[in-house]
Design a protein around this motif. Structure first.
Motif, PDB file in Angstrom:
ATOM      1  N   VAL A 124      31.716  41.584  32.626  1.00 36.85           N
ATOM      2  CA  VAL A 124      30.944  40.436  33.099  1.00 36.85           C
ATOM      3  C   VAL A 124      31.796  39.174  33.033  1.00 36.85           C
ATOM      4  O   VAL A 124      31.835  38.369  33.976  1.00 36.85           O
ATOM      5  CB  VAL A 124      29.655  40.273  32.268  1.00 36.85           C
ATOM      6  N   ALA A 125      32.520  38.995  31.926  1.00 34.86           N
ATOM      7  CA  ALA A 125      33.369  37.815  31.771  1.00 34.86           C
ATOM      8  C   ALA A 125      34.445  37.763  32.862  1.00 34.86           C
ATOM      9  O   ALA A 125      34.671  36.713  33.480  1.00 34.86           O
ATOM     10  CB  ALA A 125      34.017  37.821  30.384  1.00 34.86           C
ATOM     11  N   VAL A 126      35.088  38.881  33.109  1.00 39.28           N
ATOM     12  CA  VAL A 126      36.112  38.921  34.156  1.00 39.28           C
ATOM     13  C   VAL A 126      35.485  38.672  35.521  1.00 39.28           C
ATOM     14  O   VAL A 126      36.058  37.985  36.374  1.00 39.28           O
ATOM     15  CB  VAL A 126      36.865  40.264  34.126  1.00 39.28           C
ATOM     16  N   GLY A 127      34.290  39.200  35.742  1.00 40.04           N
ATOM     17  CA  GLY A 127      33.611  38.992  37.017  1.00 40.04           C
ATOM     18  C   GLY A 127      33.314  37.532  37.302  1.00 40.04           C
ATOM     19  O   GLY A 127      33.380  37.089  38.457  1.00 40.04           O
ATOM     20  N   VAL A 128      32.990  36.766  36.266  1.00 40.34           N
ATOM     21  CA  VAL A 128      32.737  35.335  36.442  1.00 40.34           C
ATOM     22  C   VAL A 128      33.987  34.634  36.964  1.00 40.34           C
ATOM     23  O   VAL A 128      33.938  33.852  37.927  1.00 40.34           O
ATOM     24  CB  VAL A 128      32.280  34.701  35.105  1.00 40.34           C
ATOM     25  N   VAL A 129      35.128  34.907  36.345  1.00 36.04           N
ATOM     26  CA  VAL A 129      36.378  34.266  36.744  1.00 36.04           C
ATOM     27  C   VAL A 129      36.819  34.746  38.121  1.00 36.04           C
ATOM     28  O   VAL A 129      37.290  33.962  38.950  1.00 36.04           O
ATOM     29  CB  VAL A 129      37.480  34.527  35.701  1.00 36.04           C
ATOM     30  N   ASP A 130      36.650  36.037  38.365  1.00 36.87           N
ATOM     31  CA  ASP A 130      37.026  36.601  39.658  1.00 36.87           C
ATOM     32  C   ASP A 130      36.291  35.901  40.799  1.00 36.87           C
ATOM     33  O   ASP A 130      36.882  35.593  41.846  1.00 36.87           O
ATOM     34  CB  ASP A 130      36.730  38.101  39.665  1.00 36.87           C
ATOM     35  N   MET A 131      34.996  35.626  40.615  1.00 39.07           N
ATOM     36  CA  MET A 131      34.238  34.935  41.649  1.00 39.07           C
ATOM     37  C   MET A 131      34.838  33.565  41.936  1.00 39.07           C
ATOM     38  O   MET A 131      35.002  33.166  43.107  1.00 39.07           O
ATOM     39  CB  MET A 131      32.770  34.783  41.230  1.00 39.07           C
ATOM     40  N   ALA A 132      35.185  32.834  40.876  1.00 43.31           N
ATOM     41  CA  ALA A 132      35.777  31.509  41.060  1.00 43.31           C
ATOM     42  C   ALA A 132      37.127  31.600  41.760  1.00 43.31           C
ATOM     43  O   ALA A 132      37.471  30.744  42.593  1.00 43.31           O
ATOM     44  CB  ALA A 132      35.915  30.820  39.713  1.00 43.31           C
ATOM     45  N   LEU A 133      37.909  32.622  41.442  1.00 47.53           N
ATOM     46  CA  LEU A 133      39.217  32.793  42.082  1.00 47.53           C
ATOM     47  C   LEU A 133      39.081  33.036  43.582  1.00 47.53           C
ATOM     48  O   LEU A 133      39.809  32.442  44.389  1.00 47.53           O
ATOM     49  CB  LEU A 133      39.967  33.950  41.424  1.00 47.53           C
ATOM     50  N   TRP A 134      38.157  33.889  43.969  1.00 52.51           N
ATOM     51  CA  TRP A 134      37.974  34.158  45.403  1.00 52.51           C
ATOM     52  C   TRP A 134      37.430  32.936  46.127  1.00 52.51           C
ATOM     53  O   TRP A 134      37.766  32.706  47.292  1.00 52.51           O
ATOM     54  CB  TRP A 134      37.064  35.365  45.605  1.00 52.51           C
ATOM     55  N   ASP A 135      36.598  32.145  45.445  1.00 54.16           N
ATOM     56  CA  ASP A 135      36.132  30.899  46.041  1.00 54.16           C
ATOM     57  C   ASP A 135      37.319  29.981  46.335  1.00 54.16           C
ATOM     58  O   ASP A 135      37.422  29.388  47.419  1.00 54.16           O
ATOM     59  CB  ASP A 135      35.144  30.228  45.077  1.00 54.16           C
ATOM     60  N   VAL A 136      38.240  29.872  45.365  1.00 54.93           N
ATOM     61  CA  VAL A 136      39.438  29.057  45.559  1.00 54.93           C
ATOM     62  C   VAL A 136      40.311  29.609  46.681  1.00 54.93           C
ATOM     63  O   VAL A 136      40.771  28.868  47.569  1.00 54.93           O
ATOM     64  CB  VAL A 136      40.252  28.985  44.247  1.00 54.93           C
ATOM     65  N   VAL A 137      40.566  30.905  46.654  1.00 56.96           N
ATOM     66  CA  VAL A 137      41.466  31.519  47.640  1.00 56.96           C
ATOM     67  C   VAL A 137      40.966  31.271  49.060  1.00 56.96           C
ATOM     68  O   VAL A 137      41.743  30.902  49.959  1.00 56.96           O
ATOM     69  CB  VAL A 137      41.594  33.033  47.356  1.00 56.96           C
ATOM     70  N   ALA A 138      39.669  31.465  49.284  1.00 54.25           N
ATOM     71  CA  ALA A 138      39.124  31.253  50.623  1.00 54.25           C
ATOM     72  C   ALA A 138      39.172  29.775  51.015  1.00 54.25           C
ATOM     73  O   ALA A 138      39.436  29.451  52.183  1.00 54.25           O
ATOM     74  CB  ALA A 138      37.689  31.773  50.693  1.00 54.25           C
ATOM     75  N   LYS A 139      38.942  28.888  50.059  1.00 58.45           N
ATOM     76  CA  LYS A 139      39.006  27.458  50.371  1.00 58.45           C
ATOM     77  C   LYS A 139      40.427  27.021  50.695  1.00 58.45           C
ATOM     78  O   LYS A 139      40.644  26.181  51.583  1.00 58.45           O
ATOM     79  CB  LYS A 139      38.448  26.649  49.193  1.00 58.45           C
ATOM     80  N   ILE A 140      41.407  27.558  49.996  1.00 63.82           N
ATOM     81  CA  ILE A 140      42.801  27.226  50.310  1.00 63.82           C
ATOM     82  C   ILE A 140      43.157  27.680  51.720  1.00 63.82           C
ATOM     83  O   ILE A 140      43.876  26.990  52.450  1.00 63.82           O
ATOM     84  CB  ILE A 140      43.742  27.836  49.256  1.00 63.82           C
TER      85      ILE A 140
END
Length: 391
Positions: free
Chosen positions: A111-127
């Motif tokens: 669950v903890a890794v999933g939280v960070v993973d979501m934020a990372l994909w949000d960043v990647v798509a925004k970049i």
């Protein structure tokens, strides 16, 4: 200079509610929220990404603070880069987050890794200045994301003093919002009472069982699961969800002999290995059953892609997946990778559940916003909460 993460912050937010299912109540439910800030600029502001976990699992503050986030902060910027695309690489970050962790034991850390993973994909798509669903379609799908996805309204919890008229009123409200299919809880009352509740909702749906799913939240032993299966069979329901413990594959396999209609499970399995074992040993049927793996609870999209590969190897289509969670992240994945739809929680677990403020549900379908990233910025109350937590 390579691009870099400037800050990773975490916080805890309450989604407490006076409701219960067959197993737990939500009176103290909370979630973890993560914000990632990068040195990449768009319109004069740093690109940031957000992530959170789905309802049903509590906030992961300890694991995030003590293990997951320190590893990311200590990593050299080059360790987190996708050099081919001049962007962050969620796969590289995933390896860093799981550094020095033993295999197995998939639960709270997933669950903890999933939280960070979501934020990372949000960043990647925004970049890349793309909606996440389009980025996923281009990288891992057929190249074109769907414009909309099937969604159903999950509700029908056990509320104090709520009788059959109140249950019907709740479900009527979902239909008025544009949902065509609804789901309700079972297993928190007697079989006789639950059948009365089901029949009350079916009356509202014109007797069409394909518009109603039921969820036991893993409450039943085999004898009870079979008794419910026999009682539910005449209704022709959309699916019978999680009758027994999520890891009791023998119960699930045995139940198939007593229930010919669709069954659903998977929201409490948190790795591609668990998903693979479910498909090997639980008697799940690829022509009718539904898989509900939730990327926000199961190590994120990086692991979800492995789960989809395991499904394909077992002869399953991604279209049999309808993720648990009711959040925009899973909606983007559904539209980008050809899943069968997404759960929704109208009116509860706010502001994390639900989709863009200005896009209504239309005959059980919801369109996706054409904005970069996951689309959190289309939810005013959610962005207000993020600002309160981090600013």
């Amino acid at each position: 200079m390579p691009m870099r993460i400037l800050a990773i912050e975490e916080a805890t937010a309450s989604i407490a509610s006076d409701i219960r299912n067959a197993y737990i109540d939500f009176s103290r439910m909370d979630v973890s929220v993560v914000k990632i800030t990068t040195d990449v600029q768009r319109d004069g502001r740093p690109v940031v990404g957000y992530g959170f976990n789905s309802n049903g699992r509590y906030a992961q503050a300890g694991i995030l603070r003590e293990r997951i986030l320190p590893r990311l902060r200590d990593a050299a910027p080059e360790e987190l880069l996708d050099r081919e695309r001049d962007n962050l690489c969620p796969f590289q970050a995933w390896n860093v987050m799981l550094r020095n962790e033993k295999p197995g034991g998939h639960g709270e850390r997933s669950v903890a890794v999933g939280v960070v993973d979501m934020a990372l994909w949000d960043v990647v798509a925004k970049i890349e200045e793309k909606p996440l669903q389009q980025l996923l379609a281009e990288r891992y799908g057929n190249g074109t994301a769907a414009n909309s996805a099937f969604v159903y309204a999950a509700g029908g919890y056990y509320y104090p003093e709520k009788g059959l008229p109140g249950l019907q009123e709740e479900m009527r409200g979902y239909l008025d919002l544009g949902y065509d299919t609804v789901k309700m809880k079972i297993g928190g009352a007697s079989l006789q009472d639950d059948c009365a509740r089901i029949e009350a909702v079916l009356d509202l749906l014109g007797g069409d069982g394909q518009r109603l799913a039921v969820d036991a939240n893993g409450r039943f032993d085999l004898e009870t699961a079979i008794a419910y299966a026999k009682a539910l069979s005449p209704y022709g329901l959309r699916w019978y969800e999680e009758p027994g413990d999520p890891l009791d594959f023998a119960l699930q396999a045995t139940l198939a002999a007593f229930y010919d209609g669709p069954m659903a499970t998977g929201e409490n399995l948190f790795s591609h290995q668990d998903a693979r074992n479910l498909l090997r040993y639980a008697g799940m049927r690829p022509d009718r059953d539904v898989l509900q793996f939730d990327p926000a609870l199961s190590y994120g999209l990086v692991e979800y892609l492995r789960t989809l590969d395991a499904m394909r190897s077992a002869g399953w289509s991604p279209a049999r997946c309808i993720p648990h969670g009711g959040h925009q992240f899973a909606l983007c994945i559904a539209a980008g990778l050809g899943l069968g739809g997404n759960e929704s929680y109208p009116g509860i677990f706010a502001p994390f559940g639900g989709f863009a403020d200005d896009i209504p549900i239309d005959n059980g379908q919801v369109r996706l916003p054409a904005v970069p990233g996951v689309g959190f910025e289309t939810k005013a109350a959610l962005m207000d909460l993020f600002r309160q937590l981090f600013d």
